[in-house]
Design an enzyme around this catalytic site. Structure first.
Site, PDB file in Angstrom:
ATOM      1  CB  THR A 176       5.980 -10.444   5.812  1.00  0.00           C
ATOM      2  OG1 THR A 176       6.373 -11.506   4.950  1.00  0.00           O
ATOM      3  CG2 THR A 176       6.408 -10.736   7.226  1.00  0.00           C
ATOM      4  CG  LEU A 204      11.042 -19.289   5.997  1.00  0.00           C
ATOM      5  CD1 LEU A 204      10.707 -20.754   5.858  1.00  0.00           C
ATOM      6  CD2 LEU A 204      12.542 -19.095   6.143  1.00  0.00           C
ATOM      7  CG  ASN A 247       5.674 -17.159   2.417  1.00  0.00           C
ATOM      8  OD1 ASN A 247       5.634 -16.237   1.600  1.00  0.00           O
ATOM      9  ND2 ASN A 247       6.783 -17.534   2.997  1.00  0.00           N
ATOM     10  CG  PHE A 248       5.343 -19.476  -1.013  1.00  0.00           C
ATOM     11  CD1 PHE A 248       6.477 -18.837  -1.483  1.00  0.00           C
ATOM     12  CD2 PHE A 248       5.481 -20.405   0.013  1.00  0.00           C
ATOM     13  CE1 PHE A 248       7.733 -19.118  -0.945  1.00  0.00           C
ATOM     14  CE2 PHE A 248       6.731 -20.692   0.557  1.00  0.00           C
ATOM     15  CZ  PHE A 248       7.857 -20.040   0.073  1.00  0.00           C
ATOM     16  CG  LEU A 249      -1.132 -13.748  -2.512  1.00  0.00           C
ATOM     17  CD1 LEU A 249      -2.351 -14.541  -2.968  1.00  0.00           C
ATOM     18  CD2 LEU A 249      -1.574 -12.559  -1.658  1.00  0.00           C
TER      19      LEU A 249
HETATM   20  S1  MYA Z   1       3.345 -11.679   0.319  1.00  0.00           S
HETATM   21  C1  MYA Z   1       3.777 -11.999  -1.363  1.00  0.00           C
HETATM   22  C2  MYA Z   1       2.710 -11.547  -2.296  1.00  0.00           C
HETATM   23  N1  MYA Z   1       2.991 -11.981  -3.634  1.00  0.00           N
HETATM   24  C3  MYA Z   1       3.549 -11.211  -4.580  1.00  0.00           C
HETATM   25  O1  MYA Z   1       3.832 -10.047  -4.383  1.00  0.00           O
HETATM   26  C4  MYA Z   1       3.820 -11.924  -5.895  1.00  0.00           C
HETATM   27  C5  MYA Z   1       3.624 -11.054  -7.101  1.00  0.00           C
HETATM   28  N2  MYA Z   1       2.304 -10.476  -7.079  1.00  0.00           N
HETATM   29  C6  MYA Z   1       1.154 -11.177  -7.302  1.00  0.00           C
HETATM   30  O2  MYA Z   1       1.146 -12.375  -7.511  1.00  0.00           O
HETATM   31  C7  MYA Z   1      -0.131 -10.384  -7.248  1.00  0.00           C
HETATM   32  O3  MYA Z   1       0.146  -9.034  -7.473  1.00  0.00           O
HETATM   33  C8  MYA Z   1      -0.866 -10.517  -5.887  1.00  0.00           C
HETATM   34  C9  MYA Z   1      -2.078  -9.592  -5.905  1.00  0.00           C
HETATM   35  C10 MYA Z   1      -1.346 -11.958  -5.700  1.00  0.00           C
HETATM   36  C11 MYA Z   1       0.011 -10.117  -4.714  1.00  0.00           C
HETATM   37  N3  MYA Z   1      -1.251  -9.484   0.505  1.00  0.00           N
HETATM   38  O4  MYA Z   1      -6.279 -10.200  -7.162  1.00  0.00           O
HETATM   39  P1  MYA Z   1      -6.262  -8.728  -7.013  1.00  0.00           P
HETATM   40  C12 MYA Z   1      -4.969  -7.102  -2.093  1.00  0.00           C
HETATM   41  C13 MYA Z   1      -2.544  -9.316   0.817  1.00  0.00           C
HETATM   42  O5  MYA Z   1      -7.043  -7.955  -8.006  1.00  0.00           O
HETATM   43  P2  MYA Z   1      -3.519  -8.721  -7.902  1.00  0.00           P
HETATM   44  C14 MYA Z   1       2.552 -13.138   0.807  1.00  0.00           C
HETATM   45  O6  MYA Z   1       2.618 -14.144   0.177  1.00  0.00           O
HETATM   46  C15 MYA Z   1      -5.177  -5.673  -2.557  1.00  0.00           C
HETATM   47  O7  MYA Z   1      -4.875  -4.753  -1.513  1.00  0.00           O
HETATM   48  N4  MYA Z   1      -3.414  -8.660   0.033  1.00  0.00           N
HETATM   49  O8  MYA Z   1      -4.743  -8.200  -6.985  1.00  0.00           O
HETATM   50  C16 MYA Z   1       1.724 -13.071   2.067  1.00  0.00           C
HETATM   51  C17 MYA Z   1      -6.624  -5.715  -2.957  1.00  0.00           C
HETATM   52  O9  MYA Z   1      -7.447  -5.688  -1.804  1.00  0.00           O
HETATM   53  P3  MYA Z   1      -8.131  -4.296  -1.352  1.00  0.00           P
HETATM   54  C18 MYA Z   1      -2.955  -8.156  -1.124  1.00  0.00           C
HETATM   55  O10 MYA Z   1      -2.549  -7.614  -7.987  1.00  0.00           O
HETATM   56  C19 MYA Z   1       0.272 -13.041   1.691  1.00  0.00           C
HETATM   57  C20 MYA Z   1      -6.763  -7.107  -3.555  1.00  0.00           C
HETATM   58  O11 MYA Z   1      -5.668  -7.874  -3.048  1.00  0.00           O
HETATM   59  C21 MYA Z   1      -1.617  -8.314  -1.506  1.00  0.00           C
HETATM   60  O12 MYA Z   1      -4.017  -9.323  -9.140  1.00  0.00           O
HETATM   61  C22 MYA Z   1      -0.643 -12.792   2.831  1.00  0.00           C
HETATM   62  C23 MYA Z   1      -6.660  -7.050  -5.063  1.00  0.00           C
HETATM   63  O13 MYA Z   1      -6.746  -8.362  -5.544  1.00  0.00           O
HETATM   64  C24 MYA Z   1      -0.751  -8.986  -0.628  1.00  0.00           C
HETATM   65  N5  MYA Z   1       0.554  -9.155  -0.889  1.00  0.00           N
HETATM   66  O14 MYA Z   1      -2.846  -9.866  -7.024  1.00  0.00           O
HETATM   67  C25 MYA Z   1      -2.082 -12.752   2.422  1.00  0.00           C
HETATM   68  N6  MYA Z   1      -1.446  -7.720  -2.706  1.00  0.00           N
HETATM   69  O15 MYA Z   1      -9.083  -3.893  -2.445  1.00  0.00           O
HETATM   70  C26 MYA Z   1      -3.021 -12.400   3.552  1.00  0.00           C
HETATM   71  C27 MYA Z   1      -2.634  -7.216  -3.048  1.00  0.00           C
HETATM   72  O16 MYA Z   1      -8.788  -4.562  -0.047  1.00  0.00           O
HETATM   73  C28 MYA Z   1      -3.265 -13.559   4.472  1.00  0.00           C
HETATM   74  N7  MYA Z   1      -3.546  -7.472  -2.100  1.00  0.00           N
HETATM   75  O17 MYA Z   1      -7.002  -3.317  -1.201  1.00  0.00           O
HETATM   76  C29 MYA Z   1      -4.276 -13.223   5.513  1.00  0.00           C
HETATM   77  C30 MYA Z   1      -4.506 -14.360   6.509  1.00  0.00           C
HETATM   78  C31 MYA Z   1      -5.333 -15.495   5.903  1.00  0.00           C
HETATM   79  C32 MYA Z   1      -5.436 -16.715   6.823  1.00  0.00           C
HETATM   80  C33 MYA Z   1      -6.278 -16.435   8.066  1.00  0.00           C
HETATM   81  C34 MYA Z   1      -6.385 -17.735   8.954  1.00  0.00           C
HETATM   82  C35 MYA Z   1      -7.021 -17.447  10.193  1.00  0.00           C
END
Ligand code: MYA
Length: 502
Positions: free
Chosen positions: A221, A502, A185-187
């Site tokens: 999510t 959450l 969460n909280f990315l």
């Molecule tokens: S969901 C809440 C997400 N946060 C926000 O929406 C807050 C406002 N937005 C931002 O801060 C930025 O726009 C974010 C993207 C950080 C979202 N989940 O760095 P980039 C992919 C996954 O240039 P930016 C939550 O917290 C995108 O498709 N991936 O992009 C759950 C592209 O990849 P690809 C995402 O816009 C998080 C790449 O990132 C998301 O500057 C779960 C671009 O990167 C997103 N919400 O920053 C995360 N948004 O080219 C996954 C964009 O492939 C966890 N992207 O399409 C996975 C499990 C990890 C643990 C595993 C353990 C085993």
């Protein structure tokens, strides 16, 4: 985030407008910011252990073996050093229990976290909420949390926190299999650093740190569609403060409706109606835990709440500072983030039901006077009405339709639906008295049984369908799609998704 009065018609429209398989395939998002990439265009996600396509028939998906996508690894095989960051930035583990660091995360999120499509509202998680949601009381080592799963990125020169991602440990059951999982969460990446591919680095680093603890799966999510959703739910909203919600543009005033009439239609009783409805207390934990586990066992995916300690944490530890319970403080304590209520049978003293919500305010970005939208979000609930035999029904304790018979199951579901209308109606009273402007709920759990049914019980309008959707994902777990309740409220059927994030 605005909502309309006729939820069913609205959903039908949304579903007609897009091909459901395309949504599941990750090609189209409904309601939220659309993501028009095909899977092949996801430069990062196409390299990750997530289901890459649902192509072929859904029958093939149903028949497949569910489980890890990556070959099983050992902790020794995991990269030991942090991933490289672009020059000028450094990793920084965040101790959320440290007030200064918690404040830094709070500020980053308050200014840069999730907004609606029209940039009118932005989530504003409180510091108390961040602390509450960081502790899990499910741990592979010691109780508490893994501080190394709270990962920040700072500007080397100034120390300013500019990005964050976090994980906590939960146990997730998908159909018959239960596994420890990171709930991510909280990315968040600072607005000035967007589109620089920092996100893939954050995700790979949190994956590495989660793997170092011997955990190989994650649940998360997003409001956008990525490869590949396991199920999607829709937001519903119950307006508790019509003048404010209309004023700030959260809801619209239907034509030929006045604010005064809307206020009357949306009025909520001043006191809960169910006999024995009261705030949950510590002594209730064992009964609530048992009821919740049994109730959630009915869903295809859920958090398992293995220990009573976890139940105590999630429903009681966020109840704010004790004392001073006069007047409106009776309904809201200082720093309260979670509200949990039970129904105690007045005769037997058995806890028959529990229901809860959490507080997640949003900043109102474009209004001259209103600054904060006080939103309550429906959290977990459970009721024993689905288990008790109906009159003439079998006395056998049964959990599923397979063992109770179709007629008995139908009767129990009707009883559950009626009970949930009452329970959620009473929760609405609590939310209103605690000063919330709106009660939000998704179409997951059994919510479709009551979201459009409030009218009958409390003589006021039901929840309205919103235009936001929440998409659920699993990392490194192959899995057939799970119903998030998108088929709507008219069937009065529960969904397959029984996990509330959450
Ligand atoms: S969901 C809440 C997400 N946060 C926000 O929406 C807050 C406002 N937005 C931002 O801060 C930025 O726009 C974010 C993207 C950080 C979202 N989940 O760095 P980039 C992919 C996954 O240039 P930016 C939550 O917290 C995108 O498709 N991936 O992009 C759950 C592209 O990849 P690809 C995402 O816009 C998080 C790449 O990132 C998301 O500057 C779960 C671009 O990167 C997103 N919400 O920053 C995360 N948004 O080219 C996954 C964009 O492939 C966890 N992207 O399409 C996975 C499990 C990890 C643990 C595993 C353990 C085993």
């Amino acid at each position: 985030m605005c909502f309309t009065a006729d939820p069913t018609a609205d959903i039908q429209k949304a579903l007609k407008a897009v091909d459901l398989m395309k949504i599941l395939d990750g090609q189209v998002a409904i309601g939220n910011k659309s993501n028009s990439k095909t899977i092949g265009e996801h430069k990062f996600w196409k390299t990750q252990p997530v289901p890459q396509t649902l192509s072929g028939s859904s029958f093939a998906m149903m028949a497949m073996e569910e489980g890890p996508i990556d070959p099983i690894k050992t902790v020794e095989e995991v990269r030991q050093e942090p991933l490289p960051l672009p020059s000028g930035f450094e990793w920084s583990l965040i101790d959320i229990k440290n007030d200064v660091q918690c404040e830094e995360v709070y500020s980053l999120l308050s200014e840069n976290y999730v907004e609606d499509d029209d940039a009118m509202f932005r989530f504003r998680y409180s510091k108390e909420f961040l602390l509450w949601s960081a502790l899990t009381f499910r741990s592979l080592t010691a109780p508490g949390y893994h501080p190394d799963w709270h990962i920040g990125v700072r500007v080397q020169k100034t120390g300013k926190l500019v990005a964050f991602i976090s994980g906590i440990l939960v146990d997730i059951r998908v159909r018959s299999k239960t596994f420890p999982s990171a709930e991510i969460n909280f990315l968040c990446v600072h607005k000035k650093l967007r589109a620089k591919r920092l996100t893939p680095v954050l995700i790979k680093e949190v994956t590495r740190r989660v793997n170092l603890r011997g955990v190989w799966q994650a649940i998360y999510t997003a409001g956008i569609v990525l490869p590949t959703p396991i199920g999607t739910s829709r937001y519903y909203h119950r307006n508790l403060n019509p003048p404010k919600l209309v004023d700030i543009g959260f809801s619209s005033l239907p034509r030929s409706m006045t604010i005064a009439r809307l206020v009357k239609q949306l009025a909520v009783p001043t006191a809960p109606s169910l006999p024995g409805f009261r705030e949950m207390e510590k002594k209730d934990v064992p009964q609530v835990a048992a009821l919740l586990r049994r109730y959630l066992a009915r869903f295809e995916i859920t958090q398992t709440f293995e220990t009573d300690q976890e139940v105590e944490h999630w429903f009681l530890s966020g109840r704010g500072k004790e004392g001073g319970e006069e007047g409106s403080a009776k309904w809201r304590r200082e720093g309260q983030v979670v509200w949990a209520y039970v129904v105690e049978d007045p005769t037997t003293h058995v806890i028959t039901d529990m229901i809860s919500f959490y507080s997640l305010p949003s900043s109102i970005m474009k209004h001259p006077t209103h600054r904060i939208l006080n939103a309550a979000y429906l959290y977990y609930y459970a009721s024993d009405s689905i288990f008790r035999p109906s009159s003439g029904g079998s006395e056998a304790v049964a959990e599923s339709s397979a063992s109770v018979g179709i007629v008995e199951e139908r009767k129990r579901r009707e009883r559950l639906g009626a009970r949930l209308v009452q329970l959620s109606g009473d929760l609405m009273v609590v939310a209103k008295n605690a000063g919330f402007d709106v009660l939000n709920a998704l179409t997951l759990l059994d919510n479709n049984m009551f979201l459009s049914e409030q009218k009958a019980s409390c003589q006021s309008l039901p929840f309205g369908a919103g235009d936001g959707f929440l998409v659920n994902y699993l990392y490194n777990w192959q899995c057939a799609p799970i119903d998030g309740g998108l088929k709507g409220t008219s069937m009065k059927q529960g969904a397959g998704i029984g996990v509330v994030m959450l």
